[in-house]
Design a protein around this motif. Structure first.
Motif, PDB file in Angstrom:
ATOM      1  N   LEU A 131    -109.529  39.195  86.691  1.00 19.23           N
ATOM      2  CA  LEU A 131    -109.565  40.115  85.555  1.00 19.23           C
ATOM      3  C   LEU A 131    -110.544  39.568  84.515  1.00 19.23           C
ATOM      4  O   LEU A 131    -110.615  38.361  84.304  1.00 19.23           O
ATOM      5  CB  LEU A 131    -108.171  40.232  84.939  1.00 19.23           C
ATOM      6  CG  LEU A 131    -108.010  41.040  83.644  1.00 19.23           C
ATOM      7  CD1 LEU A 131    -108.253  42.523  83.908  1.00 19.23           C
ATOM      8  CD2 LEU A 131    -106.616  40.822  83.058  1.00 19.23           C
ATOM      9  N   GLU A 145    -111.739  44.374  75.046  1.00 19.77           N
ATOM     10  CA  GLU A 145    -112.266  45.308  76.034  1.00 19.77           C
ATOM     11  C   GLU A 145    -111.919  44.802  77.429  1.00 19.77           C
ATOM     12  O   GLU A 145    -112.003  43.593  77.698  1.00 19.77           O
ATOM     13  CB  GLU A 145    -113.786  45.435  75.884  1.00 19.77           C
ATOM     14  CG  GLU A 145    -114.415  46.444  76.822  1.00 19.77           C
ATOM     15  CD  GLU A 145    -115.927  46.541  76.655  1.00 19.77           C
ATOM     16  OE1 GLU A 145    -116.580  47.040  77.589  1.00 19.77           O
ATOM     17  OE2 GLU A 145    -116.436  46.094  75.606  1.00 19.77           O
ATOM     18  N   TYR A 146    -111.508  45.733  78.299  1.00 19.20           N
ATOM     19  CA  TYR A 146    -111.217  45.420  79.699  1.00 19.20           C
ATOM     20  C   TYR A 146    -112.307  46.082  80.553  1.00 19.20           C
ATOM     21  O   TYR A 146    -112.146  47.225  80.988  1.00 19.20           O
ATOM     22  CB  TYR A 146    -109.849  45.950  80.101  1.00 19.20           C
ATOM     23  CG  TYR A 146    -108.667  45.173  79.567  1.00 19.20           C
ATOM     24  CD1 TYR A 146    -107.794  44.517  80.431  1.00 19.20           C
ATOM     25  CD2 TYR A 146    -108.400  45.088  78.204  1.00 19.20           C
ATOM     26  CE1 TYR A 146    -106.691  43.804  79.959  1.00 19.20           C
ATOM     27  CE2 TYR A 146    -107.316  44.386  77.713  1.00 19.20           C
ATOM     28  CZ  TYR A 146    -106.464  43.746  78.590  1.00 19.20           C
ATOM     29  OH  TYR A 146    -105.386  43.039  78.101  1.00 19.20           O
ATOM     30  N   ASP A 148    -113.194  45.790  83.567  1.00 15.28           N
ATOM     31  CA  ASP A 148    -112.800  46.150  84.938  1.00 15.28           C
ATOM     32  C   ASP A 148    -111.963  47.421  84.998  1.00 15.28           C
ATOM     33  O   ASP A 148    -111.690  47.934  86.084  1.00 15.28           O
ATOM     34  CB  ASP A 148    -111.974  45.014  85.576  1.00 15.28           C
ATOM     35  CG  ASP A 148    -112.721  43.693  85.572  1.00 15.28           C
ATOM     36  OD1 ASP A 148    -113.960  43.722  85.596  1.00 15.28           O
ATOM     37  OD2 ASP A 148    -112.055  42.635  85.535  1.00 15.28           O
ATOM     38  N   HIS A 149    -111.554  47.926  83.838  1.00 13.40           N
ATOM     39  CA  HIS A 149    -110.652  49.082  83.794  1.00 13.40           C
ATOM     40  C   HIS A 149    -111.245  50.177  82.907  1.00 13.40           C
ATOM     41  O   HIS A 149    -110.689  50.544  81.875  1.00 13.40           O
ATOM     42  CB  HIS A 149    -109.263  48.664  83.307  1.00 13.40           C
ATOM     43  CG  HIS A 149    -108.595  47.686  84.222  1.00 13.40           C
ATOM     44  ND1 HIS A 149    -107.930  48.058  85.368  1.00 13.40           N
ATOM     45  CD2 HIS A 149    -108.520  46.331  84.167  1.00 13.40           C
ATOM     46  CE1 HIS A 149    -107.460  46.979  85.978  1.00 13.40           C
ATOM     47  NE2 HIS A 149    -107.807  45.921  85.274  1.00 13.40           N
ATOM     48  N   ASP A 150    -112.388  50.672  83.334  1.00 18.91           N
ATOM     49  CA  ASP A 150    -113.081  51.787  82.667  1.00 18.91           C
ATOM     50  C   ASP A 150    -113.397  51.481  81.204  1.00 18.91           C
ATOM     51  O   ASP A 150    -113.399  52.379  80.362  1.00 18.91           O
ATOM     52  CB  ASP A 150    -112.241  53.074  82.750  1.00 18.91           C
ATOM     53  CG  ASP A 150    -111.920  53.440  84.196  1.00 18.91           C
ATOM     54  OD1 ASP A 150    -112.791  53.211  85.063  1.00 18.91           O
ATOM     55  OD2 ASP A 150    -110.808  53.932  84.455  1.00 18.91           O
ATOM     56  N   LEU A 152    -111.687  49.965  78.951  1.00 20.15           N
ATOM     57  CA  LEU A 152    -110.549  50.090  78.033  1.00 20.15           C
ATOM     58  C   LEU A 152    -110.770  49.209  76.800  1.00 20.15           C
ATOM     59  O   LEU A 152    -111.075  48.029  76.928  1.00 20.15           O
ATOM     60  CB  LEU A 152    -109.275  49.677  78.760  1.00 20.15           C
ATOM     61  CG  LEU A 152    -108.014  49.504  77.910  1.00 20.15           C
ATOM     62  CD1 LEU A 152    -107.569  50.836  77.334  1.00 20.15           C
ATOM     63  CD2 LEU A 152    -106.902  48.886  78.747  1.00 20.15           C
ATOM     64  N   GLN A 252     -97.458  41.590  87.925  1.00 21.57           N
ATOM     65  CA  GLN A 252     -98.561  42.452  88.329  1.00 21.57           C
ATOM     66  C   GLN A 252     -98.158  43.923  88.263  1.00 21.57           C
ATOM     67  O   GLN A 252     -98.950  44.771  87.829  1.00 21.57           O
ATOM     68  CB  GLN A 252     -99.006  42.103  89.756  1.00 21.57           C
ATOM     69  CG  GLN A 252    -100.216  42.882  90.245  1.00 21.57           C
ATOM     70  CD  GLN A 252    -101.465  42.613  89.435  1.00 21.57           C
ATOM     71  OE1 GLN A 252    -101.857  41.484  89.240  1.00 21.57           O
ATOM     72  NE2 GLN A 252    -102.121  43.680  88.939  1.00 21.57           N
ATOM     73  N   ASP A 256     -99.990  46.777  85.949  1.00 20.27           N
ATOM     74  CA  ASP A 256    -100.550  48.028  86.477  1.00 20.27           C
ATOM     75  C   ASP A 256    -100.012  49.229  85.683  1.00 20.27           C
ATOM     76  O   ASP A 256    -100.770  50.160  85.369  1.00 20.27           O
ATOM     77  CB  ASP A 256    -100.209  48.183  87.962  1.00 20.27           C
ATOM     78  CG  ASP A 256    -100.909  47.126  88.816  1.00 20.27           C
ATOM     79  OD1 ASP A 256    -101.936  46.580  88.365  1.00 20.27           O
ATOM     80  OD2 ASP A 256    -100.407  46.841  89.924  1.00 20.27           O
ATOM     81  N   ILE A 259    -101.686  49.262  82.213  1.00 15.17           N
ATOM     82  CA  ILE A 259    -103.071  49.747  82.270  1.00 15.17           C
ATOM     83  C   ILE A 259    -103.104  51.276  82.233  1.00 15.17           C
ATOM     84  O   ILE A 259    -103.891  51.888  81.494  1.00 15.17           O
ATOM     85  CB  ILE A 259    -103.798  49.212  83.518  1.00 15.17           C
ATOM     86  CG1 ILE A 259    -104.198  47.750  83.315  1.00 15.17           C
ATOM     87  CG2 ILE A 259    -105.037  50.043  83.837  1.00 15.17           C
ATOM     88  CD1 ILE A 259    -105.295  47.521  82.284  1.00 15.17           C
ATOM     89  N   LEU A 260    -102.241  51.910  83.024  1.00 13.36           N
ATOM     90  CA  LEU A 260    -102.190  53.377  83.031  1.00 13.36           C
ATOM     91  C   LEU A 260    -101.793  53.908  81.651  1.00 13.36           C
ATOM     92  O   LEU A 260    -102.370  54.887  81.159  1.00 13.36           O
ATOM     93  CB  LEU A 260    -101.190  53.855  84.088  1.00 13.36           C
ATOM     94  CG  LEU A 260    -101.563  53.553  85.551  1.00 13.36           C
ATOM     95  CD1 LEU A 260    -100.429  53.955  86.485  1.00 13.36           C
ATOM     96  CD2 LEU A 260    -102.856  54.281  85.922  1.00 13.36           C
ATOM     97  N   LYS A 263    -104.726  53.283  79.002  1.00 15.36           N
ATOM     98  CA  LYS A 263    -105.888  54.176  79.136  1.00 15.36           C
ATOM     99  C   LYS A 263    -105.650  55.494  78.423  1.00 15.36           C
ATOM    100  O   LYS A 263    -106.584  56.082  77.855  1.00 15.36           O
ATOM    101  CB  LYS A 263    -106.191  54.424  80.620  1.00 15.36           C
ATOM    102  CG  LYS A 263    -106.870  53.240  81.295  1.00 15.36           C
ATOM    103  CD  LYS A 263    -107.162  53.537  82.757  1.00 15.36           C
ATOM    104  CE  LYS A 263    -107.853  52.366  83.421  1.00 15.36           C
ATOM    105  NZ  LYS A 263    -108.137  52.603  84.855  1.00 15.36           N
TER     106      LYS A 263
END
Length: 280
Positions: A131, A145-146, A148-150, A152, A252, A256, A259-260, A263
């Motif tokens: 990550l 900022e993430y 790897d995740h659009d 985010l 994990q 997940d 993250i959803l 976003k």
């Protein structure tokens, strides 16, 4: 915990126990500072494990040297005082002693340097990451900022006293948290939009300067679920003391799900900066 502080911490524990009714608070816990604590916070990362080991190793070495020097002083005071030696020695030099006191410090420094450079390399060499998180310093809050995740992105500000929920630490809790999965290798990229800041989490053994116009990299791997706190560690202005960091380590599956949720939650959040169009 650092060995040097064990004895002192025990004494402080007794005092703290008398004053507050709790002796446990004398020892630093993981995640956040505690009252009357001495030494490092408990480790929750491989790098911090090695930092504590190196600190204890240096303590043993320094203690041995100090005891040796003290023994020499006592021997000299007892055997070579004026009463026992009315006629002092006229010795001007001793080749063997001079060689020993030159070579011995060099060997000691080599013994210190080897694990020191190994630890430095471990801190700076970022392993293959699960990550990537980019931390951006502002006066006086952090943006995350993430990539790897659009891409985010969200900002994290300190909670004021009247905003704190029960159990949240004053001057350390934030309105949003950096969330990472447990036992995941996190590549941390650190920069700043104004002045120099520093991103630091003591329990992870992480401290990296945030320099305007420069992207610094480090990493951590949190080994236990929980919430961990840090602060900006570079003097950056009048509200430097009010720029905390909160990292929440989850499973994990929980990551997940977060993250959803994030976003959607932060989709409408405006970016703190814009990339200028460059015409050539």
């Amino acid at each position: 915990m650092r060995v040097t502080t064990l004895l002192a911490a025990t004494v402080v524990a007794l005092v703290a126990g008398i004053v507050t009714g709790s002796a446990d608070m004398a020892f630093a816990a993981a995640g956040q500072p505690t009252d009357w604590a001495l030494g490092f916070q408990d480790s929750r990362s491989p790098v911090m494990d090695d930092l504590i080991w190196f600190d204890n190793f240096l303590l043993v070495l320094i203690t041995a040297i100090s005891i040796f020097v003290l023994a020499l002083l006592i021997i000299i005071m007892v055997r070579f005082n004026a009463k026992k030696n009315p006629e002092p020695s006229k010795t001007t030099h001793n080749t063997l002693i001079e060689v020993v006191w030159t070579v011995a410090p060099i060997l000691i420094l080599v013994v210190i340097a080897v694990p020191s450079f190994r630890l430095l390399y471990k801190q700076m060499e970022v392993p293959e990451a699960d990550l990537t998180i980019k931390a951006i310093g502002y006066q006086w809050y952090w943006g995350y900022e993430y990539p790897d995740h659009d891409g985010l992105f969200f900002e994290s500000l300190m909670l004021e006293d009247d905003e704190l929920a029960e159990g949240q630490p004053r001057l350390l809790a934030t309105d949003t948290e950096v969330v990472v999965p447990v036992n995941a290798t996190v590549r941390l990229q650190v920069t700043s939009e104004d002045v120099i800041h520093a991103w630091a989490i003591p329990s992870f053994g992480v401290k990296m300067d945030a320099v305007p116009g420069r992207l610094n990299e480090t990493w951590f791997r949190a080994t236990e679920v929980g919430t961990y706190y840090g602060q900006c560690s570079e003097l950056c202005g009048i509200r430097h003391a009010f720029m905390p960091i909160t990292v929440k380590v989850v499973t994990q599956e929980e990551f997940d799900e977060w993250i959803l949720w994030a976003k959607e939650e932060y989709a409408a959040a405006p970016s703190a900066y814009e990339v200028a169009d460059v015409q050539r």
